[in-house]
Design an enzyme around this catalytic site. Structure first.
Site, PDB file in Angstrom:
ATOM      1  N   LEU A  53       0.836  -1.215   0.000  1.00 43.72           N
ATOM      2  CA  LEU A  53       0.000   0.000   0.000  1.00 43.72           C
ATOM      3  C   LEU A  53       0.863   1.254   0.000  1.00 43.72           C
ATOM      4  O   LEU A  53       2.018   1.240   0.421  1.00 43.72           O
ATOM      5  CB  LEU A  53      -0.959   0.009   1.194  1.00 43.72           C
ATOM      6  N   CYS A  68       9.858   4.222   3.051  1.00 45.62           N
ATOM      7  CA  CYS A  68      10.126   2.915   2.429  1.00 45.62           C
ATOM      8  C   CYS A  68      11.306   2.906   1.460  1.00 45.62           C
ATOM      9  O   CYS A  68      12.290   2.217   1.707  1.00 45.62           O
ATOM     10  CB  CYS A  68       8.866   2.414   1.735  1.00 45.62           C
ATOM     11  N   ARG A 121       9.216  11.280   7.001  1.00 47.50           N
ATOM     12  CA  ARG A 121      10.427  10.475   7.082  1.00 47.50           C
ATOM     13  C   ARG A 121      11.218  10.571   5.773  1.00 47.50           C
ATOM     14  O   ARG A 121      10.699  10.316   4.706  1.00 47.50           O
ATOM     15  CB  ARG A 121      10.071   9.012   7.419  1.00 47.50           C
TER      16      ARG A 121
HETATM   17  P1  NAD Z   1       5.078   2.918  11.586  1.00 48.57           P
HETATM   18  O1  NAD Z   1       6.348   3.396  12.144  1.00 48.57           O
HETATM   19  O2  NAD Z   1       4.043   3.896  11.122  1.00 48.57           O
HETATM   20  O3  NAD Z   1       4.377   1.941  12.646  1.00 48.57           O
HETATM   21  C1  NAD Z   1       5.036   0.920  13.306  1.00 48.57           C
HETATM   22  C2  NAD Z   1       4.379   0.756  14.660  1.00 48.57           C
HETATM   23  O4  NAD Z   1       4.898  -0.402  15.306  1.00 48.57           O
HETATM   24  C3  NAD Z   1       4.627   1.914  15.624  1.00 48.57           C
HETATM   25  O5  NAD Z   1       3.385   2.456  16.024  1.00 48.57           O
HETATM   26  C4  NAD Z   1       5.384   1.279  16.787  1.00 48.57           C
HETATM   27  O6  NAD Z   1       5.093   1.874  18.031  1.00 48.57           O
HETATM   28  C5  NAD Z   1       4.892  -0.145  16.701  1.00 48.57           C
HETATM   29  N1  NAD Z   1       5.716  -1.138  17.415  1.00 48.57           N
HETATM   30  C6  NAD Z   1       7.060  -1.247  17.477  1.00 48.57           C
HETATM   31  N2  NAD Z   1       7.415  -2.314  18.211  1.00 48.57           N
HETATM   32  C7  NAD Z   1       6.276  -2.907  18.617  1.00 48.57           C
HETATM   33  C8  NAD Z   1       5.977  -4.069  19.387  1.00 48.57           C
HETATM   34  N3  NAD Z   1       6.946  -4.841  19.883  1.00 48.57           N
HETATM   35  N4  NAD Z   1       4.696  -4.387  19.590  1.00 48.57           N
HETATM   36  C9  NAD Z   1       3.703  -3.628  19.108  1.00 48.57           C
HETATM   37  N5  NAD Z   1       3.923  -2.517  18.365  1.00 48.57           N
HETATM   38  C10 NAD Z   1       5.185  -2.163  18.121  1.00 48.57           C
HETATM   39  O7  NAD Z   1       5.464   1.930  10.396  1.00 48.57           O
HETATM   40  P2  NAD Z   1       4.686   1.669   9.018  1.00 48.57           P
HETATM   41  O8  NAD Z   1       4.926   2.792   8.074  1.00 48.57           O
HETATM   42  O9  NAD Z   1       3.300   1.228   9.295  1.00 48.57           O
HETATM   43  O10 NAD Z   1       5.543   0.421   8.472  1.00 48.57           O
HETATM   44  C11 NAD Z   1       5.487  -0.840   9.104  1.00 48.57           C
HETATM   45  C12 NAD Z   1       6.191  -1.830   8.195  1.00 48.57           C
HETATM   46  O11 NAD Z   1       5.512  -1.935   6.948  1.00 48.57           O
HETATM   47  C13 NAD Z   1       7.626  -1.462   7.856  1.00 48.57           C
HETATM   48  O12 NAD Z   1       8.386  -2.638   7.738  1.00 48.57           O
HETATM   49  C14 NAD Z   1       7.496  -0.792   6.516  1.00 48.57           C
HETATM   50  O13 NAD Z   1       8.687  -0.884   5.747  1.00 48.57           O
HETATM   51  C15 NAD Z   1       6.397  -1.609   5.883  1.00 48.57           C
HETATM   52  N6  NAD Z   1       5.621  -0.898   4.851  1.00 48.57           N
HETATM   53  C16 NAD Z   1       5.287   0.406   5.015  1.00 48.57           C
HETATM   54  C17 NAD Z   1       4.533   1.045   4.038  1.00 48.57           C
HETATM   55  C18 NAD Z   1       4.155   2.498   4.195  1.00 48.57           C
HETATM   56  O14 NAD Z   1       3.737   3.093   3.188  1.00 48.57           O
HETATM   57  N7  NAD Z   1       4.275   3.101   5.347  1.00 48.57           N
HETATM   58  C19 NAD Z   1       4.102   0.346   2.900  1.00 48.57           C
HETATM   59  C20 NAD Z   1       4.439  -0.998   2.785  1.00 48.57           C
HETATM   60  C21 NAD Z   1       5.202  -1.622   3.759  1.00 48.57           C
END
Ligand code: NAD
Length: 438
Positions: A154, A264, A331
């Protein structure tokens, strides 16, 4: 329908949790961030994502979506545990897996029956095997479990639409049972003919990195072509348009600009290079993509310097701060680096962003925050457009010109037509196109 626990309620976790609840599942979202969970408990989405607030509200009201900081509560009552925690870049450039490992230990400690653990976070090839090992080592029971790779594609700003209408669903698993559970979870999308790629876990993990690295390559490629267009007097928008009409190339990700940013592409390209290094392979193309991208934002600042002679003591309006429109995610946003460089060179920097301004202010010591574009450009020597927010497209440019000290625009996203800007009386500089200097 399943009882599902989502660990990590960021962009990916919350969108996944809310959409899976909307499919009819019972979803518990857990996060270690107390402020985030406190906000979500009163149905307040802690970041900007169009359409998400309504889905969260609706599913909380129907009793299908709840939030907590207690991961034990989430895991014990669920048969499927999604891992959507952050995998930020470590100091050495690889993916920091400490949050993923933390969740794996929690799953192990609270394993009270068969569970399918689904890695949605972007993780290097081999991470699912690591998670499996950690769960096995931590668990005191011998309940069976599966670890599945299900990377997420996404995009922030259109995350709901992307989740509901993905180009494909990638599922990497090693048992029929795990594939069956995943097929059941995604049934509403599979019924709409969404292609499903069923493969092994390492291949699924690689698909995500290869996809992001390829998109980043398209961006760096067109930025290099844009820089060359400027040098030889060609127009990159025409070059990109004509290239994109060839369906072997396609039109997307061919917009020249200040380079890619966000949470990302920068970290994922670097993590892929590190994965290759560890595997003894030199990933030359992706390394070049990263180098071009890191230079591109600096080239934009040089462009501003050429327009003004020097930026020292000059007032510069930086318009659009988020790494792309329709998100408040800052970011690795090119605008933040550019504003910092301009500040370091002695410029007076005024900033404006429709949703990310306040957050950006905390990151930009010395820059001021404006309430709107007009406030930002008042008295400015140059206006620099860095993010192509829609509201910039139909801006009252006559008013902008009247308010500025000198009518100069550096358009890092090619939002405007050079001929029109010339007619309006601006000195206008964009990316990969000839300037209009009046
Ligand atoms: P984010 O930083 O917005 O959210 C991550 C969340 O995980 C935070 O709220 C943090 O507090 C929480 N967290 C950390 N450790 C934890 C634990 N032990 N238990 C529970 N919660 C915990 O990150 P995001 O942008 O949602 O990305 C998450 C993953 O998805 C990453 O690997 C990213 O590369 C991938 N991703 C992101 C996107 C995007 O557009 N943002 C798209 C595809 C994939």
């Amino acid at each position: 329908m399943y009882n599902i626990c989502i660990t990590g309620t960021g962009y990916v976790g919350l969108v996944t949790g809310a959409c899976l609840a909307d499919f009819g599942n019972t979803v518990k979202c857990v996060d270690i961030d107390e402020a985030k969970i406190a906000a979500l408990k009163v149905c307040k989405v802690p970041f900007y994502e169009p359409g998400l607030q309504e889905i969260v509200q609706r599913n909380v009201e129907r009793g299908r979506l709840s939030f907590a900081t207690d991961i034990k509560w989430g895991i014990e009552s669920s048969t499927v545990v999604f891992v959507a925690v952050g995998t930020p870049m470590s100091a050495e450039g690889q993916a920091d897996l400490s949050y993923v490992e933390m969740v794996a230990r929690s799953v192990g400690e609270n394993l009270n029956g068969h569970k399918v653990v689904v890695l949605k976070s972007t993780v290097p090839a081999g991470t699912c095997n690591l998670v499996e090992r950690i769960i096995r080592e931590t668990s005191k029971s011998d309940h069976p479990f599966d670890v599945v790779s299900n990377p997420e594609f996404l995009r922030e700003g259109s995350a709901i639409e992307d989740f509901r209408k993905p180009a494909r669903i990638v599922i990497g698993a090693s048992t029929e049972r795990a594939f069956d559970v995943m097929a059941e979870i995604y049934k509403p999308l599979i019924l709409e003919d969404t292609p499903v790629i069923q493969t092994d876990v390492k291949t699924a993990e690689m698909i995500k990195y290869a996809s992001n690295a390829f998109l980043a390559t398209k961006i760096s490629f067109i930025n290099e072509i844009a820089n060359l267009c400027e040098a030889v007097g060609a127009d990159v928008t025409m070059v990109a348009r004509a290239m994109g009409l060839d369906d072997r190339i396609g039109p997307k990700f061919l917009r020249a600009g200040a380079g890619y940013g966000g949470s990302c592409f920068p970290k994922d390209t670097k993590a892929l290079v590190k994965t290759a290094e560890r595997a003894g392979y030199d990933l030359r193309i992706v390394k070049a993509v990263i180098a071009v991208n890191e230079t591109q934002r600096h080239l934009m600042v040089e462009k501003v310097e050429r327009v003004l002679g020097t930026v020292k003591g000059k007032t510069i309006a930086v318009l659009g701060l988020a790494f792309k429109p329709d998100t408040d995610d800052l970011r690795d946003a090119p605008a933040i680096d550019m504003a910092r460089e301009l500040l370091a060179k002695g410029a007076v920097v005024k900033t404006y962003d429709p949703v990310a301004a306040e957050q950006a202010h905390r990151m930009l010591k010395g820059a001021s925050v404006s309430a709107d574009v007009f406030d930002a450009v008042k008295g400015a020597d140059v206006a620099v457009f860095v993010t192509e927010w829609n509201e910039f497209r139909d801006l009252d440019l006559d008013k902008v010109k009247r308010l500025m000290k000198s009518p100069a625009i550096v358009d890092c996203r090619n939002i405007y037509e050079p001929s029109r800007m010339g007619e309006l009386g601006f000195r206008y500089y964009s990316v990969g196109r000839a300037p209009k200097e009046g």
